[in-house]
Write a protein that holds these residues in place. Structure first.
Motif, short mmCIF file in Angstrom:
data_model
loop_
_atom_site.label_atom_id
_atom_site.label_comp_id
_atom_site.label_asym_id
_atom_site.label_seq_id
_atom_site.Cartn_x
_atom_site.Cartn_y
_atom_site.Cartn_z
N UNK A 139 43.14 49.93 50.37
CA UNK A 139 43.14 48.71 51.04
C UNK A 139 43.97 48.73 52.01
N UNK A 140 43.77 48.18 53.21
CA UNK A 140 44.57 47.97 54.36
C UNK A 140 45.69 47.05 53.96
N UNK A 141 47.01 47.61 53.99
CA UNK A 141 47.98 46.49 53.82
C UNK A 141 48.23 45.32 54.62
N UNK A 142 47.29 45.36 55.73
CA UNK A 142 47.40 44.18 56.66
C UNK A 142 46.47 43.26 56.04
N UNK A 143 45.56 43.56 55.28
CA UNK A 143 44.59 42.54 54.85
C UNK A 143 44.95 42.00 53.48
N UNK A 144 45.81 42.30 52.95
CA UNK A 144 46.20 41.72 51.70
C UNK A 144 46.86 40.32 52.06
N UNK A 145 46.97 39.47 51.31
CA UNK A 145 47.34 38.08 51.08
C UNK A 145 47.68 37.73 49.99
N UNK A 146 48.36 36.31 49.85
CA UNK A 146 48.36 35.68 48.50
C UNK A 146 47.21 35.45 47.70
N UNK A 147 45.99 35.24 48.51
CA UNK A 147 44.78 34.61 47.72
C UNK A 147 44.06 36.04 47.19
N UNK A 148 44.17 36.96 48.05
CA UNK A 148 43.57 38.41 47.76
C UNK A 148 44.36 38.76 46.45
N UNK A 149 45.66 38.70 46.27
CA UNK A 149 46.46 39.03 45.40
C UNK A 149 46.10 38.42 44.19
N UNK A 150 45.90 36.99 44.11
CA UNK A 150 45.67 36.20 43.02
C UNK A 150 44.27 36.48 42.43
N UNK A 151 43.37 36.65 43.38
CA UNK A 151 41.86 37.07 43.12
C UNK A 151 41.98 38.27 42.37
N UNK A 152 42.46 39.60 42.86
CA UNK A 152 42.45 40.81 42.19
C UNK A 152 43.42 40.65 40.59
N UNK A 153 44.20 39.74 40.47
CA UNK A 153 44.72 39.52 39.22
C UNK A 153 43.91 39.00 38.29
N UNK A 154 43.23 37.79 38.66
CA UNK A 154 41.96 37.39 38.02
C UNK A 154 41.01 38.51 37.47
N UNK A 155 40.47 39.22 38.64
CA UNK A 155 39.57 40.21 38.05
C UNK A 155 40.01 41.13 36.96
N UNK A 156 41.37 41.58 37.18
CA UNK A 156 41.80 42.46 36.44
C UNK A 156 41.92 41.76 34.97
N UNK A 157 42.45 40.44 35.01
CA UNK A 157 42.41 39.93 33.44
C UNK A 157 41.20 39.97 33.08
N UNK A 158 39.91 39.52 33.68
CA UNK A 158 38.60 39.64 33.23
C UNK A 158 38.23 40.81 32.75
N UNK A 159 38.28 41.88 33.74
CA UNK A 159 38.06 43.21 33.18
C UNK A 159 38.82 43.81 31.89
N UNK A 160 39.87 43.72 31.90
CA UNK A 160 40.76 44.09 30.94
C UNK A 160 40.76 43.34 29.79
N UNK A 161 40.29 42.26 29.81
CA UNK A 161 40.18 41.00 28.85
C UNK A 161 41.79 41.05 28.05
N UNK A 162 42.79 41.04 29.09
CA UNK A 162 44.14 40.72 28.21
C UNK A 162 44.88 40.12 29.63
N UNK A 163 46.06 39.46 29.25
CA UNK A 163 46.76 38.52 30.55
C UNK A 163 47.93 39.48 30.90
N UNK A 164 48.31 40.47 30.09
CA UNK A 164 49.71 41.47 30.19
C UNK A 164 49.46 42.46 31.29
N UNK A 165 49.13 41.87 32.63
CA UNK A 165 48.86 43.17 33.76
C UNK A 165 50.22 43.18 34.34
N UNK A 166 50.33 44.34 34.82
CA UNK A 166 51.45 44.85 35.56
C UNK A 166 51.51 44.63 36.87
N UNK A 167 52.62 44.37 37.62
CA UNK A 167 52.62 44.51 39.10
C UNK A 167 52.10 45.75 39.48
N UNK A 168 52.40 47.03 38.88
CA UNK A 168 51.76 48.30 39.18
C UNK A 168 50.31 48.16 39.20
#
Length: 188
Positions: free
Chosen positions: A1-30
């Motif tokens: 992803x182009x670094x210029x195109x990330x923003x707070x909302x995109x980060x928050x959406x990505x976290x929600x997707x990861x939590x749903x996909x992995x079925x756990x909330x202990x997602x790392x910043x990495x």
């Protein structure tokens, strides 16, 4: 992803997707950075620390999943009917959120419900609705907090294991019958 195109909302959406996909909330910043195709530093350009990331995710989820589902009834209803509906609506929205996405619910519990100052901020919109119904103008929300606190057994995560019990609604109605006369006398 182009670094210029990330923003707070995109980060928050990505976290929600990861939590749903992995079925756990202990997602790392990495994991978040990898999913976005950026470095840790790119994420921290939008959030000052990890705590702020998780608070933002939890708050956004709570607003969209719980608070957006809360209704106050029709203006033709009496104030007490509107307050009853508001409380029942809030309680059911929280119960439904827990049943539909336990992982996000637990993340919310960890970062919002365990922080009284952030919780108060998150609950501000329901406090405002309560104040509006009871015609009480005060930005401290002490009366709204008192009313909502009478129903903590139906809203606090510590009691979530009882929310799907068959007597859930009758327990709510019994609590309502107990507090309604005081609310009527003091506020309506």
């Amino acid at each position: 992803m182009d670094k210029e195109k990330i923003n707070r909302d995109k980060i928050l959406q990505t976290i929600a997707v990861l939590i749903q996909r992995l079925k756990r909330s202990d997602i790392t910043i990495s994991q978040i950075a990898t999913e976005l195709g950026v470095t840790h530093a790119a994420i921290y350009k939008h959030f000052k620390n990890k705590q702020e990331v998780w608070e933002a995710v939890s708050t956004k989820w709570f607003d969209e999943t719980v608070m957006a589902k809360v209704t106050t009834g029709a203006l033709t209803d009496t104030k007490i009917e509107r307050l009853h509906l508001l409380l029942w609506s809030f309680i059911n929205a929280k119960k439904k959120a827990y049943n539909q996405n336990a992982e996000m619910f637990m993340l919310n519990t960890q970062y919002v419900e365990s922080n009284p100052y952030l919780l108060r901020k998150v609950l501000k919109s329901i406090y405002q609705k309560i104040n509006q119904i009871i015609d009480y103008e005060n930005d401290n929300f002490e009366h709204a907090e008192l009313i909502l606190s009478a129903f903590t057994i139906f809203t606090l995560p510590a009691f979530k294991s009882t929310w799907n019990d068959p007597d859930f609604e009758s327990r709510f109605e019994n609590m309502w019958l107990l507090v309604e006369p005081g609310i009527q006398q003091l506020y309506l």
